[in-house]
Design a protein around this motif. Structure first.
Motif, PDB file in Angstrom:
ATOM      1  N   ALA A 222    -104.090 -44.782 -28.767  1.00  0.00           N
ATOM      2  CA  ALA A 222    -105.130 -44.581 -27.758  1.00  0.00           C
ATOM      3  C   ALA A 222    -105.008 -45.610 -26.639  1.00  0.00           C
ATOM      4  O   ALA A 222    -105.071 -45.265 -25.453  1.00  0.00           O
ATOM      5  CB  ALA A 222    -106.513 -44.638 -28.405  1.00  0.00           C
ATOM      6  N   VAL A 223    -104.820 -46.879 -27.003  1.00  0.00           N
ATOM      7  CA  VAL A 223    -104.647 -47.942 -26.007  1.00  0.00           C
ATOM      8  C   VAL A 223    -103.413 -47.672 -25.154  1.00  0.00           C
ATOM      9  O   VAL A 223    -103.439 -47.788 -23.927  1.00  0.00           O
ATOM     10  CB  VAL A 223    -104.524 -49.326 -26.690  1.00  0.00           C
ATOM     11  CG1 VAL A 223    -104.055 -50.391 -25.719  1.00  0.00           C
ATOM     12  CG2 VAL A 223    -105.838 -49.717 -27.344  1.00  0.00           C
ATOM     13  N   THR A 224    -102.317 -47.312 -25.809  1.00  0.00           N
ATOM     14  CA  THR A 224    -101.061 -47.101 -25.104  1.00  0.00           C
ATOM     15  C   THR A 224    -101.138 -45.865 -24.203  1.00  0.00           C
ATOM     16  O   THR A 224    -100.663 -45.892 -23.064  1.00  0.00           O
ATOM     17  CB  THR A 224     -99.889 -47.007 -26.104  1.00  0.00           C
ATOM     18  OG1 THR A 224     -99.949 -48.139 -26.996  1.00  0.00           O
ATOM     19  CG2 THR A 224     -98.555 -47.032 -25.403  1.00  0.00           C
TER      20      THR A 224
ATOM     21  N   GLN B 220     -94.629 -43.317 -27.633  1.00  0.00           N
ATOM     22  CA  GLN B 220     -93.858 -43.584 -28.846  1.00  0.00           C
ATOM     23  C   GLN B 220     -92.922 -44.782 -28.666  1.00  0.00           C
ATOM     24  O   GLN B 220     -92.698 -45.540 -29.601  1.00  0.00           O
ATOM     25  CB  GLN B 220     -93.029 -42.356 -29.231  1.00  0.00           C
ATOM     26  CG  GLN B 220     -93.860 -41.244 -29.803  1.00  0.00           C
ATOM     27  CD  GLN B 220     -92.977 -40.200 -30.407  1.00  0.00           C
ATOM     28  OE1 GLN B 220     -92.629 -40.296 -31.588  1.00  0.00           O
ATOM     29  NE2 GLN B 220     -92.605 -39.214 -29.612  1.00  0.00           N
ATOM     30  N   ARG B 221     -92.383 -44.943 -27.479  1.00  0.00           N
ATOM     31  CA  ARG B 221     -91.460 -46.065 -27.226  1.00  0.00           C
ATOM     32  C   ARG B 221     -92.198 -47.394 -27.043  1.00  0.00           C
ATOM     33  O   ARG B 221     -91.620 -48.449 -27.295  1.00  0.00           O
ATOM     34  CB  ARG B 221     -90.620 -45.789 -25.982  1.00  0.00           C
ATOM     35  CG  ARG B 221     -89.594 -44.694 -26.167  1.00  0.00           C
ATOM     36  CD  ARG B 221     -88.585 -44.640 -25.023  1.00  0.00           C
ATOM     37  NE  ARG B 221     -89.170 -44.606 -23.701  1.00  0.00           N
ATOM     38  CZ  ARG B 221     -89.564 -43.499 -23.053  1.00  0.00           C
ATOM     39  NH1 ARG B 221     -89.470 -42.322 -23.641  1.00  0.00           N
ATOM     40  NH2 ARG B 221     -90.050 -43.575 -21.832  1.00  0.00           N
ATOM     41  N   HIS B 222     -93.458 -47.362 -26.602  1.00  0.00           N
ATOM     42  CA  HIS B 222     -94.136 -48.606 -26.228  1.00  0.00           C
ATOM     43  C   HIS B 222     -95.328 -48.990 -27.094  1.00  0.00           C
ATOM     44  O   HIS B 222     -95.925 -50.037 -26.858  1.00  0.00           O
ATOM     45  CB  HIS B 222     -94.549 -48.537 -24.753  1.00  0.00           C
ATOM     46  CG  HIS B 222     -93.372 -48.473 -23.838  1.00  0.00           C
ATOM     47  ND1 HIS B 222     -92.595 -49.575 -23.547  1.00  0.00           N
ATOM     48  CD2 HIS B 222     -92.811 -47.439 -23.182  1.00  0.00           C
ATOM     49  CE1 HIS B 222     -91.615 -49.211 -22.732  1.00  0.00           C
ATOM     50  NE2 HIS B 222     -91.720 -47.918 -22.505  1.00  0.00           N
ATOM     51  N   SER B 223     -95.681 -48.188 -28.080  1.00  0.00           N
ATOM     52  CA  SER B 223     -96.789 -48.533 -28.973  1.00  0.00           C
ATOM     53  C   SER B 223     -96.353 -49.636 -29.940  1.00  0.00           C
ATOM     54  O   SER B 223     -95.448 -49.425 -30.754  1.00  0.00           O
ATOM     55  CB  SER B 223     -97.218 -47.302 -29.769  1.00  0.00           C
ATOM     56  OG  SER B 223     -98.008 -47.683 -30.883  1.00  0.00           O
TER      57      SER B 223
ATOM     58  N   ALA C  51     -92.199 -48.177 -37.575  1.00  0.00           N
ATOM     59  CA  ALA C  51     -90.925 -47.460 -37.524  1.00  0.00           C
ATOM     60  C   ALA C  51     -89.703 -48.353 -37.740  1.00  0.00           C
ATOM     61  O   ALA C  51     -88.622 -47.848 -38.006  1.00  0.00           O
ATOM     62  CB  ALA C  51     -90.794 -46.729 -36.180  1.00  0.00           C
ATOM     63  N   HIS C  52     -89.884 -49.659 -37.630  1.00  0.00           N
ATOM     64  CA  HIS C  52     -88.747 -50.572 -37.758  1.00  0.00           C
ATOM     65  C   HIS C  52     -89.064 -51.679 -38.747  1.00  0.00           C
ATOM     66  O   HIS C  52     -90.213 -52.092 -38.894  1.00  0.00           O
ATOM     67  CB  HIS C  52     -88.400 -51.181 -36.392  1.00  0.00           C
ATOM     68  CG  HIS C  52     -88.014 -50.140 -35.399  1.00  0.00           C
ATOM     69  ND1 HIS C  52     -88.907 -49.605 -34.506  1.00  0.00           N
ATOM     70  CD2 HIS C  52     -86.834 -49.520 -35.178  1.00  0.00           C
ATOM     71  CE1 HIS C  52     -88.289 -48.702 -33.762  1.00  0.00           C
ATOM     72  NE2 HIS C  52     -87.033 -48.625 -34.162  1.00  0.00           N
ATOM     73  N   GLU C  53     -88.027 -52.176 -39.372  1.00  0.00           N
ATOM     74  CA  GLU C  53     -88.207 -53.252 -40.337  1.00  0.00           C
ATOM     75  C   GLU C  53     -88.785 -54.491 -39.658  1.00  0.00           C
ATOM     76  O   GLU C  53     -88.359 -54.893 -38.579  1.00  0.00           O
ATOM     77  CB  GLU C  53     -86.863 -53.601 -40.975  1.00  0.00           C
ATOM     78  CG  GLU C  53     -86.986 -54.588 -42.099  1.00  0.00           C
ATOM     79  CD  GLU C  53     -85.677 -54.782 -42.838  1.00  0.00           C
ATOM     80  OE1 GLU C  53     -85.424 -55.913 -43.274  1.00  0.00           O
ATOM     81  OE2 GLU C  53     -84.917 -53.811 -42.968  1.00  0.00           O
TER      82      GLU C  53
END
Length: 187
Positions: free
Chosen positions: A99-101, A167-170, A177-179
């Motif tokens: 929501a913020v993003t 999706q790229r900036h949240s 999504a990443h370790e």
């Protein structure tokens, strides 16, 4: 939806531009840390309270409010069903960050959002948590998000581009999504 002079989607665009300029001039301002203290309440229950927020290593003195969280598990998962589960808090964290993003990036691009709703699901295989299968991950297997966004000034293609950008900036999506290194120490 009526907006203040330079506010769009509830985001003060002048403040947003000021933040962008400040971080560009001093990249250390981009370093933010959140804290939380948690206490076990027996069984699957715990309570937590937010702590200090730091930016560039300094406590943000203007943030004095503290917020409480309670969590539990459903009875079918050994809890007493007195509060949202940690898995639901994960979804809530992702929804809040989305929501913020969405609001911020839409405002910076002049996109007016008339509505934004997120339908979310997360799947777990309890064999990992219970230690029944060492090859089964204890964490989430998949998170699915369906975005329902509407805009009076942006067509569906533009909303799809915004969704891709979100999706790229949240930060929370990126965290999930990443370790991420999680350091756990017994005091």
């Amino acid at each position: 939806m009526t907006q203040a002079a330079n506010t769009l989607n509830g985001v003060d665009r002048d403040a947003l531009n000021g933040t962008l300029e400040a971080v560009q001039k001093d990249p250390q301002l981009a370093q933010v840390s959140f804290t939380l203290g948690s206490n076990w309440k027996g069984g699957c229950r715990q309570s937590a309270v937010t702590g200090a927020t730091r930016q560039a290593g300094n406590t943000i003195d203007s943030r004095t409010a503290r917020y409480a969280f309670e969590s539990d598990e459903p009875a079918a998962l050994l809890g007493s069903d007195t509060a949202a589960s940690p898995a639901e808090y994960v979804l809530h964290a992702l929804a809040g960050c989305y929501a913020v993003t969405f609001a911020t990036h839409a405002a910076s691009r002049g996109i007016e959002l008339s509505s934004l709703r997120l339908d979310m699901e997360v799947d777990f295989d309890l064999q990992g948590f219970l230690g029944l299968d060492e090859d089964t991950r204890a964490g989430a297997q998949e998170i699915r998000v369906t975005v329902h966004a509407e805009s009076p000034n942006t067509p569906r293609e533009g909303l799809q581009e915004l969704t891709d950008l979100v999706q790229r900036h949240s930060p929370i999506r990126d965290t999930l999504a990443h370790e991420v290194r999680v350091a756990t120490n017994l005091a």
